[in-house]
Scaffold this active site. Sequence first.
Site, short mmCIF file in Angstrom:
data_model
loop_
_atom_site.label_atom_id
_atom_site.label_comp_id
_atom_site.label_asym_id
_atom_site.label_seq_id
_atom_site.Cartn_x
_atom_site.Cartn_y
_atom_site.Cartn_z
N SER A 32 110.28 -68.29 -26.42
CA SER A 32 109.09 -67.54 -26.79
C SER A 32 108.54 -66.85 -25.55
CB SER A 32 108.02 -68.48 -27.36
OG SER A 32 106.79 -67.78 -27.51
N TYR B 1 103.40 -76.22 -27.35
CA TYR B 1 104.33 -75.13 -27.70
C TYR B 1 104.82 -74.43 -26.42
CZ TYR B 1 106.16 -71.05 -30.17
OH TYR B 1 106.98 -70.07 -30.67
N1 LIG Z 1 106.78 -65.96 -35.33
C1 LIG Z 1 106.55 -65.72 -34.06
O1 LIG Z 1 105.65 -64.95 -33.73
C2 LIG Z 1 107.38 -66.39 -32.99
C3 LIG Z 1 107.20 -65.98 -31.66
C4 LIG Z 1 107.96 -66.56 -30.66
C5 LIG Z 1 108.90 -67.52 -30.98
N2 LIG Z 1 109.06 -67.92 -32.27
C6 LIG Z 1 110.06 -68.95 -32.53
O2 LIG Z 1 110.96 -68.49 -33.51
C7 LIG Z 1 111.51 -69.60 -34.21
C8 LIG Z 1 111.38 -69.37 -35.71
O3 LIG Z 1 110.01 -69.27 -36.00
P1 LIG Z 1 109.42 -68.59 -37.33
O4 LIG Z 1 108.27 -67.78 -36.90
O5 LIG Z 1 110.52 -67.99 -38.11
O6 LIG Z 1 108.83 -69.88 -38.05
P2 LIG Z 1 109.04 -70.48 -39.52
O7 LIG Z 1 108.04 -71.56 -39.61
O8 LIG Z 1 109.07 -69.39 -40.52
O9 LIG Z 1 110.52 -71.09 -39.43
C9 LIG Z 1 110.81 -72.28 -38.73
C10 LIG Z 1 111.83 -73.05 -39.54
O10 LIG Z 1 112.18 -74.23 -38.80
C11 LIG Z 1 112.31 -75.29 -39.73
N3 LIG Z 1 112.10 -76.59 -39.10
C12 LIG Z 1 110.96 -77.07 -38.56
N4 LIG Z 1 111.15 -78.32 -38.13
C13 LIG Z 1 112.45 -78.64 -38.39
C14 LIG Z 1 113.25 -79.80 -38.19
N5 LIG Z 1 112.74 -80.93 -37.65
N6 LIG Z 1 114.53 -79.77 -38.59
C15 LIG Z 1 115.06 -78.67 -39.17
N7 LIG Z 1 114.35 -77.55 -39.39
C16 LIG Z 1 113.06 -77.53 -39.00
C17 LIG Z 1 111.21 -75.03 -40.77
O11 LIG Z 1 111.45 -75.71 -41.99
C18 LIG Z 1 111.27 -73.51 -40.89
O12 LIG Z 1 112.12 -73.09 -41.94
C19 LIG Z 1 110.75 -70.84 -33.72
O13 LIG Z 1 111.51 -71.49 -32.72
C20 LIG Z 1 109.50 -70.23 -33.11
O14 LIG Z 1 108.93 -71.05 -32.13
C21 LIG Z 1 108.32 -67.37 -33.29
#
Ligand SMILES: NC(=O)c1ccc[n+]([C@@H]2O[C@H](COP(=O)([O-])OP(=O)(O)OC[C@H]3O[C@@H](n4cnc5c(N)ncnc54)[C@H](O)[C@@H]3O)[C@@H](O)[C@H]2O)c1
Length: 251
Positions: free
Chosen positions: A142, A155
Amino acid sequence: MKRFFGRVAIVTGGGGGIGSAICQRLAEEGADVVVTDMNALAAQEVAHKIVTNDGAAYMIEADLSDSRSCADLISTVISRSGRVDILANNAGINRRGNLLALSEDDWHASFAVNLNSMFYLCRAVIPHMIAAGGGAIVNTASQWGLYPAPNHIAYNVTKAAVASFTQNLARDYASHKIRVNAVCPGEIHTPMLEAGVIGAGKTIADLAGLVPFGRLGKPEEVAALVAFLASDEARFMCGSLVEITGAQAVA
Ligand SMILES: NC(=O)c1ccc[n+]([C@@H]2O[C@H](COP(=O)([O-])OP(=O)(O)OC[C@H]3O[C@@H](n4cnc5c(N)ncnc54)[C@H](O)[C@@H]3O)[C@@H](O)[C@H]2O)c1
Protein backbone atom coordinates in the site's frame (compact mmCIF):
# COMPACT_ATOMS: atom_id res chain seq x y z
CA MET A 1 -2.33 -11.12 -26.59
CA LYS A 2 -2.52 -14.05 -24.14
CA ARG A 3 0.46 -13.35 -21.92
CA PHE A 4 -0.44 -16.07 -19.43
CA PHE A 5 -1.50 -18.91 -21.67
CA GLY A 6 -0.65 -22.25 -19.97
CA ARG A 7 0.22 -20.60 -16.66
CA VAL A 8 -1.38 -21.25 -13.28
CA ALA A 9 -2.04 -18.23 -11.06
CA ILE A 10 -3.21 -18.12 -7.45
CA VAL A 11 -4.91 -14.90 -6.35
CA THR A 12 -5.56 -14.44 -2.61
CA GLY A 13 -8.47 -12.27 -1.55
CA GLY A 14 -9.81 -13.17 -4.99
CA GLY A 15 -13.39 -12.53 -3.91
CA GLY A 16 -12.69 -8.90 -2.98
CA GLY A 17 -12.55 -5.65 -4.93
CA ILE A 18 -8.97 -5.63 -6.24
CA GLY A 19 -8.58 -9.42 -6.04
CA SER A 20 -11.57 -10.14 -8.27
CA ALA A 21 -10.24 -7.68 -10.86
CA ILE A 22 -6.83 -9.41 -10.77
CA CYS A 23 -8.51 -12.80 -11.25
CA GLN A 24 -10.50 -11.56 -14.22
CA ARG A 25 -7.54 -9.83 -15.86
CA LEU A 26 -5.23 -12.86 -15.54
CA ALA A 27 -7.97 -15.17 -16.83
CA GLU A 28 -8.69 -12.89 -19.82
CA GLU A 29 -5.02 -13.17 -20.68
CA GLY A 30 -5.09 -16.96 -20.62
CA ALA A 31 -4.14 -17.98 -17.07
CA ASP A 32 -5.74 -20.84 -15.17
CA VAL A 33 -6.79 -18.89 -12.09
CA VAL A 34 -7.19 -20.22 -8.57
CA VAL A 35 -9.51 -17.81 -6.78
CA THR A 36 -8.94 -18.15 -3.05
CA ASP A 37 -10.64 -16.28 -0.23
CA MET A 38 -12.17 -16.92 3.18
CA ASN A 39 -15.38 -15.57 1.67
CA ALA A 40 -16.27 -18.70 -0.32
CA LEU A 41 -19.42 -17.23 -1.82
CA ALA A 42 -17.64 -14.20 -3.26
CA ALA A 43 -14.76 -16.32 -4.57
CA GLN A 44 -17.15 -18.82 -6.14
CA GLU A 45 -18.94 -16.00 -7.95
CA VAL A 46 -15.66 -14.73 -9.39
CA ALA A 47 -14.60 -18.21 -10.54
CA HIS A 48 -18.05 -18.84 -12.00
CA LYS A 49 -18.00 -15.57 -13.96
CA ILE A 50 -14.59 -16.41 -15.43
CA VAL A 51 -15.69 -19.88 -16.50
CA THR A 52 -18.92 -18.48 -17.96
CA ASN A 53 -16.78 -16.17 -20.10
CA ASP A 54 -14.75 -19.12 -21.43
CA GLY A 55 -11.87 -18.64 -19.01
CA ALA A 56 -10.35 -21.21 -16.66
CA ALA A 57 -10.77 -20.86 -12.90
CA TYR A 58 -11.66 -22.68 -9.73
CA MET A 59 -12.23 -21.61 -6.16
CA ILE A 60 -10.57 -22.75 -2.94
CA GLU A 61 -11.88 -21.45 0.37
CA ALA A 62 -9.09 -20.73 2.85
CA ASP A 63 -8.38 -18.63 5.91
CA LEU A 64 -4.87 -17.53 5.03
CA SER A 65 -4.04 -16.27 8.51
CA ASP A 66 -3.49 -19.95 9.35
CA SER A 67 -0.23 -21.60 8.31
CA ARG A 68 -1.81 -25.05 7.81
CA SER A 69 -4.46 -23.57 5.49
CA CYS A 70 -1.75 -21.90 3.41
CA ALA A 71 0.26 -25.12 3.09
CA ASP A 72 -2.90 -27.05 2.20
CA LEU A 73 -3.84 -24.47 -0.42
CA ILE A 74 -0.52 -24.79 -2.24
CA SER A 75 -0.50 -28.60 -2.10
CA THR A 76 -4.08 -28.73 -3.38
CA VAL A 77 -3.21 -26.49 -6.33
CA ILE A 78 -0.08 -28.53 -7.10
CA SER A 79 -2.03 -31.78 -7.12
CA ARG A 80 -4.90 -30.31 -9.13
CA SER A 81 -3.05 -28.03 -11.59
CA GLY A 82 0.50 -29.42 -11.44
CA ARG A 83 2.28 -26.08 -11.05
CA VAL A 84 2.10 -22.51 -9.75
CA ASP A 85 3.59 -19.86 -12.04
CA ILE A 86 2.11 -16.76 -10.44
CA LEU A 87 1.18 -15.98 -6.85
CA ALA A 88 -0.70 -12.71 -6.28
CA ASN A 89 -0.67 -12.15 -2.51
CA ASN A 90 -3.54 -9.69 -2.31
CA ALA A 91 -5.73 -10.61 0.70
CA GLY A 92 -5.70 -7.94 3.37
CA ILE A 93 -7.62 -6.24 6.15
CA ASN A 94 -7.59 -2.64 7.32
CA ARG A 95 -8.14 -2.14 11.05
CA ARG A 96 -8.39 1.54 11.92
CA GLY A 97 -6.78 3.11 15.00
CA ASN A 98 -3.69 4.79 16.43
CA LEU A 99 -1.47 3.10 19.02
CA LEU A 100 -3.76 3.77 21.99
CA ALA A 101 -7.05 3.21 20.17
CA LEU A 102 -6.22 -0.05 18.45
CA SER A 103 -6.96 -3.33 20.25
CA GLU A 104 -4.31 -6.02 20.62
CA ASP A 105 -6.57 -8.34 18.64
CA ASP A 106 -6.60 -5.90 15.72
CA TRP A 107 -2.82 -5.60 15.84
CA HIS A 108 -2.37 -9.39 15.73
CA ALA A 109 -5.10 -9.92 13.12
CA SER A 110 -3.47 -7.33 10.86
CA PHE A 111 -0.13 -9.12 10.99
CA ALA A 112 -1.78 -12.52 10.56
CA VAL A 113 -3.66 -11.59 7.39
CA ASN A 114 -1.52 -8.87 5.80
CA LEU A 115 1.94 -10.31 6.43
CA ASN A 116 1.97 -13.84 7.88
CA SER A 117 -0.19 -15.19 5.05
CA MET A 118 2.50 -14.09 2.59
CA PHE A 119 5.21 -15.74 4.70
CA TYR A 120 3.29 -19.05 4.83
CA LEU A 121 2.28 -19.05 1.17
CA CYS A 122 5.71 -18.08 -0.14
CA ARG A 123 7.38 -20.74 2.01
CA ALA A 124 5.04 -23.31 0.51
CA VAL A 125 5.20 -22.16 -3.12
CA ILE A 126 8.83 -21.13 -3.64
CA PRO A 127 10.23 -24.71 -3.60
CA HIS A 128 7.84 -25.54 -6.46
CA MET A 129 8.86 -22.40 -8.37
CA ILE A 130 12.55 -23.26 -7.89
CA ALA A 131 11.93 -26.79 -9.20
CA ALA A 132 10.03 -25.36 -12.19
CA GLY A 133 12.82 -22.90 -13.05
CA GLY A 134 11.11 -19.70 -11.93
CA GLY A 135 7.92 -17.84 -11.18
CA ALA A 136 6.42 -14.46 -10.38
CA ILE A 137 5.08 -13.23 -7.05
CA VAL A 138 3.20 -9.93 -6.82
CA ASN A 139 2.37 -8.69 -3.33
CA THR A 140 -0.25 -6.06 -2.62
CA ALA A 141 1.34 -3.56 -0.23
CA SER A 142 0.00 0.00 0.00
CA GLN A 143 1.07 3.59 -0.46
CA TRP A 144 0.44 3.84 3.29
CA GLY A 145 3.19 1.31 3.90
CA LEU A 146 5.62 3.81 2.36
CA TYR A 147 4.07 7.05 3.70
CA PRO A 148 1.88 6.32 6.73
CA ALA A 149 -1.58 7.85 6.86
CA PRO A 150 -2.78 8.92 10.33
CA ASN A 151 -4.71 6.56 12.61
CA HIS A 152 -3.90 3.29 10.85
CA ILE A 153 -0.80 2.09 12.69
CA ALA A 154 -1.43 -1.66 12.29
CA TYR A 155 -2.26 -1.39 8.61
CA ASN A 156 0.66 0.91 7.83
CA VAL A 157 3.21 -1.14 9.74
CA THR A 158 2.10 -4.42 8.17
CA LYS A 159 2.20 -2.88 4.68
CA ALA A 160 5.69 -1.46 5.36
CA ALA A 161 6.65 -5.00 6.34
CA VAL A 162 5.15 -6.32 3.08
CA ALA A 163 7.37 -3.88 1.20
CA SER A 164 10.46 -5.11 3.03
CA PHE A 165 9.36 -8.75 2.72
CA THR A 166 9.08 -8.22 -1.05
CA GLN A 167 12.57 -6.76 -1.32
CA ASN A 168 14.02 -9.56 0.84
CA LEU A 169 12.46 -12.34 -1.23
CA ALA A 170 13.53 -10.59 -4.42
CA ARG A 171 17.16 -10.54 -3.30
CA ASP A 172 17.15 -14.09 -2.01
CA TYR A 173 15.45 -15.81 -4.98
CA ALA A 174 16.34 -13.71 -8.05
CA SER A 175 19.04 -16.24 -8.91
CA HIS A 176 16.28 -18.87 -9.17
CA LYS A 177 14.43 -16.62 -11.66
CA ILE A 178 11.67 -15.91 -9.19
CA ARG A 179 10.65 -12.29 -9.56
CA VAL A 180 9.03 -10.72 -6.52
CA ASN A 181 7.48 -7.25 -6.76
CA ALA A 182 4.82 -5.26 -4.95
CA VAL A 183 2.09 -2.84 -5.92
CA CYS A 184 1.44 0.08 -3.59
CA PRO A 185 -2.05 1.41 -4.34
CA GLY A 186 -3.47 4.69 -3.12
CA GLU A 187 -7.24 5.12 -2.80
CA ILE A 188 -8.96 2.41 -4.85
CA HIS A 189 -12.75 2.13 -4.90
CA THR A 190 -13.47 -1.25 -3.26
CA PRO A 191 -15.53 -2.62 -0.35
CA MET A 192 -12.52 -2.11 1.95
CA LEU A 193 -12.28 1.56 1.01
CA GLU A 194 -16.03 2.08 1.44
CA ALA A 195 -15.86 0.61 4.95
CA GLY A 196 -12.91 2.89 5.75
CA VAL A 197 -14.71 5.96 4.46
CA ILE A 198 -17.71 5.24 6.66
CA GLY A 199 -15.42 4.59 9.65
CA ALA A 200 -13.76 7.97 9.16
CA GLY A 201 -17.08 9.82 8.80
CA LYS A 202 -16.19 10.90 5.26
CA THR A 203 -17.70 10.43 1.80
CA ILE A 204 -16.32 9.00 -1.43
CA ALA A 205 -16.45 12.54 -2.86
CA ASP A 206 -14.30 13.82 0.04
CA LEU A 207 -11.70 11.22 -0.76
CA ALA A 208 -11.82 11.74 -4.52
CA GLY A 209 -11.21 15.44 -3.91
CA LEU A 210 -7.81 14.60 -2.39
CA VAL A 211 -6.61 12.88 -5.56
CA PRO A 212 -5.14 15.20 -8.22
CA PHE A 213 -6.93 13.14 -10.89
CA GLY A 214 -10.20 14.04 -9.13
CA ARG A 215 -11.32 10.45 -8.75
CA LEU A 216 -10.53 7.24 -6.95
CA GLY A 217 -8.56 4.47 -8.60
CA LYS A 218 -10.37 1.48 -10.08
CA PRO A 219 -9.61 -2.15 -9.17
CA GLU A 220 -9.06 -2.84 -12.89
CA GLU A 221 -6.24 -0.30 -12.94
CA VAL A 222 -4.41 -2.10 -10.13
CA ALA A 223 -5.11 -5.43 -11.84
CA ALA A 224 -3.46 -4.16 -15.04
CA LEU A 225 -0.32 -3.31 -13.05
CA VAL A 226 -0.31 -6.68 -11.27
CA ALA A 227 -0.67 -8.41 -14.64
CA PHE A 228 2.26 -6.45 -16.05
CA LEU A 229 4.48 -7.32 -13.08
CA ALA A 230 3.47 -10.98 -13.34
CA SER A 231 4.18 -11.07 -17.08
CA ASP A 232 7.40 -11.67 -18.98
CA GLU A 233 7.28 -8.03 -20.08
CA ALA A 234 8.49 -7.18 -16.56
CA ARG A 235 11.34 -9.69 -16.85
CA PHE A 236 13.98 -7.31 -15.44
CA MET A 237 11.79 -6.12 -12.54
CA CYS A 238 12.47 -7.74 -9.20
CA GLY A 239 12.19 -6.11 -5.79
CA SER A 240 10.23 -3.10 -7.08
CA LEU A 241 7.56 -1.32 -5.02
CA VAL A 242 5.34 0.30 -7.63
CA GLU A 243 2.97 3.07 -6.50
CA ILE A 244 -0.38 3.52 -8.25
CA THR A 245 -2.00 6.57 -6.68
CA GLY A 246 -3.21 9.13 -9.23
CA ALA A 247 -0.40 11.35 -7.87
CA GLN A 248 -2.05 11.61 -4.45
CA ALA A 249 0.15 12.56 -1.52
CA VAL A 250 -0.84 10.98 1.80
CA ALA A 251 -2.53 13.64 3.98
N1 LIG B 1 -8.84 -0.33 -1.59
C1 LIG B 1 -7.78 0.42 -1.41
O1 LIG B 1 -7.86 1.65 -1.46
C2 LIG B 1 -6.43 -0.21 -1.14
C3 LIG B 1 -5.30 0.62 -1.11
C4 LIG B 1 -4.05 0.06 -0.88
C5 LIG B 1 -3.92 -1.30 -0.71
N2 LIG B 1 -5.02 -2.09 -0.73
C6 LIG B 1 -4.82 -3.52 -0.52
O2 LIG B 1 -5.39 -4.24 -1.59
C7 LIG B 1 -5.76 -5.54 -1.14
C8 LIG B 1 -7.20 -5.83 -1.54
O3 LIG B 1 -8.01 -4.87 -0.90
P1 LIG B 1 -9.50 -4.50 -1.37
O4 LIG B 1 -9.60 -3.04 -1.28
O5 LIG B 1 -9.82 -5.20 -2.62
O6 LIG B 1 -10.32 -5.09 -0.13
P2 LIG B 1 -11.55 -6.10 -0.06
O7 LIG B 1 -11.97 -6.05 1.36
O8 LIG B 1 -12.52 -5.82 -1.14
O9 LIG B 1 -10.86 -7.51 -0.39
C9 LIG B 1 -10.03 -8.19 0.53
C10 LIG B 1 -10.33 -9.66 0.42
O10 LIG B 1 -9.46 -10.37 1.31
C11 LIG B 1 -10.21 -11.41 1.90
N3 LIG B 1 -9.63 -11.82 3.18
C12 LIG B 1 -9.55 -11.09 4.32
N4 LIG B 1 -9.01 -11.83 5.30
C13 LIG B 1 -8.73 -13.05 4.76
C14 LIG B 1 -8.16 -14.25 5.28
N5 LIG B 1 -7.80 -14.37 6.58
N6 LIG B 1 -8.03 -15.31 4.46
C15 LIG B 1 -8.43 -15.23 3.16
N7 LIG B 1 -8.97 -14.12 2.62
C16 LIG B 1 -9.11 -13.05 3.42
C17 LIG B 1 -11.60 -10.82 2.11
O11 LIG B 1 -12.59 -11.82 2.30
C18 LIG B 1 -11.77 -10.00 0.85
O12 LIG B 1 -12.43 -10.73 -0.17
C19 LIG B 1 -5.53 -5.56 0.37
O13 LIG B 1 -4.28 -6.16 0.66
C20 LIG B 1 -5.49 -4.09 0.71
O14 LIG B 1 -4.77 -3.82 1.88
C21 LIG B 1 -6.28 -1.58 -0.94
